[in-house]
Design a protein around this motif. Structure first.
Motif, PDB file in Angstrom:
ATOM      1  N   ASP A   1      43.549   5.093  36.822  1.00 18.48           N
ATOM      2  CA  ASP A   1      42.598   3.839  36.870  1.00 18.48           C
ATOM      3  C   ASP A   1      42.121   3.774  35.626  1.00 18.48           C
ATOM      4  OD1 ASP A   1      40.376   2.674  37.391  1.00 18.48           O
ATOM      5  OD2 ASP A   1      40.234   2.963  39.433  1.00 18.48           O
TER       6      ASP A   1
ATOM      7  N   SER B   1      40.560   9.763  39.029  1.00 21.51           N
ATOM      8  CA  SER B   1      40.524   8.407  38.199  1.00 21.51           C
ATOM      9  C   SER B   1      42.657   8.124  37.729  1.00 21.51           C
ATOM     10  CB  SER B   1      39.891   8.498  36.999  1.00 21.51           C
ATOM     11  OG  SER B   1      40.970   9.638  36.422  1.00 21.51           O
TER      12      SER B   1
ATOM     13  N   ALA C   1      38.242   4.085  35.496  1.00 21.54           N
ATOM     14  CA  ALA C   1      37.597   5.423  36.319  1.00 21.54           C
ATOM     15  C   ALA C   1      38.163   6.601  35.272  1.00 21.54           C
ATOM     16  CB  ALA C   1      38.085   5.288  37.635  1.00 21.54           C
TER      17      ALA C   1
END
Length: 198
Positions: free
Chosen positions: A105, A83, A108
């Motif tokens: 991210d 992530s 994520a």
């Protein structure tokens, strides 16, 4: 233009971004101070000569209990879960804009991770008296617009700083500009100072 944060300030990243936020980029930028002065001080304090300053951005992942679960830095450019990604080590600070970036991210990041702590260390050992125009900023990864910026140019005898924490609170991501100075060539030496901020 994003908000200019003060030390200790907390903001909602989503509110400042004007809506949903799934990806952010933490950018770190700096310049070497007057290279003649930097070379002289580098010689006095055992740092590298010339105008080269090697600052390193790191992102440390912590769970609800304050345990470190992962770290993204120049020796591990990607989190184990994928992530968070570091774009690579910049050893000089030359050029405009961000010198190092860490891409996150948010959608994520595993649920077990409560906070991401961003640090900066001077790997070559010089202190921040030899650094100028230093900043960290959070950018919306979807449209590259700057959400928030924090000035790191408090010159002094420190070689490291706990820049900021991005954390989950009531279902949204917030940012806390910590700005606490410290010493150490890598993030490991800052861990005792980071604990109270988790």
């Amino acid at each position: 233009m994003g908000i200019n944060l003060q030390k200790g300030q907390k903001i909602s990243l989503e509110k400042e971004a004007g809506g949903g936020l799934s990806r952010i980029v933490m950018g770190l930028g700096w310049d070497a101070a007057n290279s003649k002065k930097a070379g002289l001080l580098g010689g006095l304090f055992g740092g590298g000569g010339g105008g080269s300053i090697d600052l390193d951005a790191s992102c440390l992942l912590f769970d609800e209990q304050g345990n470190q679960v992962d770290a993204v830095w120049f020796r591990q450019l990607k989190s184990k879960d994928g992530s968070i990604q570091h774009t690579g080590d910049n050893r000089t600070g030359e050029g405009e804009g961000d010198d190092e970036q860490i891409k996150v991210d948010l959608s994520a990041v595993p649920d077990a991770v409560k906070s991401l702590v961003f640090t900066v260390n001077n790997y070559t050992g010089q202190d921040f008296s030899q650094v100028e125009n230093a900043f960290c900023r959070i950018v919306n990864g979807a449209n590259n617009s700057e959400i928030a910026r924090y000035d790191l140019s408090c010159q002094g005898g420190h070689s490291a700083m706990i820049m900021a924490k991005v954390y989950r609170h009531n279902g949204e991501w917030k940012m806390h500009a910590i700005g606490e100075v410290g010493r150490g060539r890598t993030f490991e030496e800052l861990l005792p100072q980071i604990k109270p901020h988790l």
